[in-house]
Write an enzyme that holds these catalytic residues in place. Structure first.
Site, PDB file in Angstrom:
ATOM      1  N   LYS A   1      -6.224 -11.194  -7.752  1.00 56.79           N
ATOM      2  CA  LYS A   1      -7.909 -11.253  -6.436  1.00 56.79           C
ATOM      3  C   LYS A   1      -8.876 -10.487  -6.715  1.00 56.79           C
ATOM      4  O   LYS A   1      -8.984  -9.798  -8.292  1.00 56.79           O
ATOM      5  CB  LYS A   1      -7.175  -9.840  -5.650  1.00 56.79           C
ATOM      6  CG  LYS A   1      -7.600  -9.706  -4.155  1.00 56.79           C
ATOM      7  CD  LYS A   1      -6.760  -9.050  -3.257  1.00 56.79           C
ATOM      8  CE  LYS A   1      -7.512  -8.499  -1.805  1.00 56.79           C
ATOM      9  NZ  LYS A   1      -7.773  -6.673  -1.463  1.00 56.79           N
TER      10      LYS A   1
ATOM     11  N   LYS B   1     -14.689  -5.858  -5.560  1.00 59.29           N
ATOM     12  CA  LYS B   1     -15.480  -4.522  -6.358  1.00 59.29           C
ATOM     13  C   LYS B   1     -14.762  -3.255  -6.805  1.00 59.29           C
ATOM     14  O   LYS B   1     -14.675  -2.729  -7.443  1.00 59.29           O
ATOM     15  CB  LYS B   1     -16.127  -3.852  -4.652  1.00 59.29           C
ATOM     16  CG  LYS B   1     -17.189  -4.231  -4.893  1.00 59.29           C
ATOM     17  CD  LYS B   1     -18.401  -3.748  -4.135  1.00 59.29           C
ATOM     18  CE  LYS B   1     -19.798  -4.425  -3.920  1.00 59.29           C
ATOM     19  NZ  LYS B   1     -19.808  -3.314  -2.908  1.00 59.29           N
TER      20      LYS B   1
ATOM     21  N   LYS C   1       0.834  -1.027  -0.278  1.00 58.37           N
ATOM     22  CA  LYS C   1      -0.057   0.051   0.367  1.00 58.37           C
ATOM     23  C   LYS C   1       1.090   1.440   0.109  1.00 58.37           C
ATOM     24  O   LYS C   1       0.538   2.224  -0.502  1.00 58.37           O
ATOM     25  CB  LYS C   1      -0.763  -0.041   1.228  1.00 58.37           C
ATOM     26  CG  LYS C   1      -1.788  -0.738   1.588  1.00 58.37           C
ATOM     27  CD  LYS C   1      -2.756  -1.061   2.693  1.00 58.37           C
ATOM     28  CE  LYS C   1      -3.884  -1.793   2.121  1.00 58.37           C
ATOM     29  NZ  LYS C   1      -4.895  -1.444   3.275  1.00 58.37           N
TER      30      LYS C   1
END
Ligand code: SF4
Length: 338
Positions: free
Chosen positions: A199, A202, A120
């Site tokens: 992965k 959404k 990240k």
């Protein structure tokens, strides 16, 4: 009773999910399906982790709705407030309080080593402290209930290891307080996205909501990647490398799964037809979820009551842990007055 004298306590497990609205196929196969099955065997605590969601810059106007939608998804798939505690993380402030106290026993180096942090942090210019400290809050989520185990996916194993380290370090510094929670790794494996991405997510748009009708399921499943070697309908396929086949194993009965594999290898059925069968089976499996969700959407006060009652039960456990932690850490200045 286990032996007639000692009350048998079920093992307590905790798990949470970030609210990003209605749950999707990956959430269902990777977590929710398993959570539903665990409710008889374990003393379960299921949490909607909105305090975690803020670290990814969630829009405050959307967050409350996302929490509600995920709560509806929880109830729709069969998480049961009669058998488990279901609640929202920010309703139980002990999570964030314990996370702060765990800062005292968590080396920064351990946090910087986390793969998810490195991943990240590499994508943003200025790294919010919350991304670094995220696993400390996860440790607090689990340990504030003194959970014995945590159902996790392979990608969360490292964070659970950190929670075990935090428990160990706290116990060494302040006396035996927390169990070291064990990992309950599921056998669903990694659920790849419909586009073949590692992965299902959404935000990537490579999944489908668990409350979707057949039309929507089909619109998504028809785009799913298949065996790249099967270019023409007459090319024999390899089900073992095809993501559509992996999903058939979750949603189609044994006979259909066998038939799908046989016809794929023999090139007697095209990929479009194979995907249609899958889409129908997924939509059929979701039908009871859609029905229950419609009920809860029509009765939001029922969802609120369930979450309020869940938070109350969670708070009762968490506040007892916090009283013990505060005492052990010397956070009781009134004691100095004698
Ligand atoms: Fe995949 Fe089905 Fe096509 Fe075989 S027939 S490659 S299992 S989509």
């Amino acid at each position: 009773m286990s032996d007639g004298t000692t009350p048998h306590r079920k093992k307590r497990i905790f798990s949470g999910m970030q609210p990003s609205g209605e749950a999707h196929l990956g959430n269902y196969l990777g977590a929710l399906k398993r959570w539903v099955d665990m409710q008889d065997e374990y003393d379960c605590i299921w949490c909607i982790v909105d305090d975690h969601a803020i670290t990814s810059g969630t829009d405050p106007r959307e967050l409350p709705g996302n929490v509600f939608d995920l709560a509806v998804s929880f109830l729709a798939v069969g998480l049961d407030p009669e058998r488990a505690i279901i609640f929202v993380q920010s309703d139980v402030h002990e999570h964030t309080e314990l996370a702060w106290l765990f800062n005292a026993v968590t080396p920064v180096g351990d946090l910087e080593r986390m793969t998810q942090y490195k991943d990240k942090a590499s994508r943003v210019e200025s790294v919010p402290a919350g991304i670094l400290n995220y696993p400390i809050l996860q440790a607090a989520d689990i340990l504030v209930y003194k959970a014995d185990a945590v159902p996790v996916g392979e990608d969360q194993r490292q964070h659970l290891e950190l929670a075990r380290d935090v428990a160990r370090k706290f116990n060494a510094a302040y006396g035996d307080t927390f169990p070291e929670p064990a990992a309950l790794i599921g056998d669903a494996g990694r659920i790849r996205g419909l586009d073949g991405d590692a992965k299902m997510s959404k935000s990537i748009g490579n999944t489908v909501g668990i409350l979707a009708e057949l039309d929507e399921v089909w619109a998504r499943v028809r785009t799913a990647v298949t065996d790249p070697q099967r270019v023409r309908r007459t090319d024999p396929g390899r089900p073992e490398v095809c993501n559509v086949f992996s999903l058939h194993k979750f949603f189609s009965d044994e006979e259909t799964v066998e038939d799908v594999a046989t016809q794929c290898r023999a090139a007697t059925r095209g990929c479009v037809e194979c995907k249609k069968i899958l889409a129908e089976n997924i939509a059929a499996a979701f039908a009871p979820f859609r029905e229950r969700a419609a009920h809860y959407r029509a009765h939001p006060e029922e969802v609120k009551r369930i979450l309020d009652e869940g938070a109350e039960k969670a708070r009762a456990i968490a506040s007892a842990t916090m009283a013990e932690v505060r005492r052990k850490m010397g956070l009781r200045w009134r004691d100095a007055l004698g």
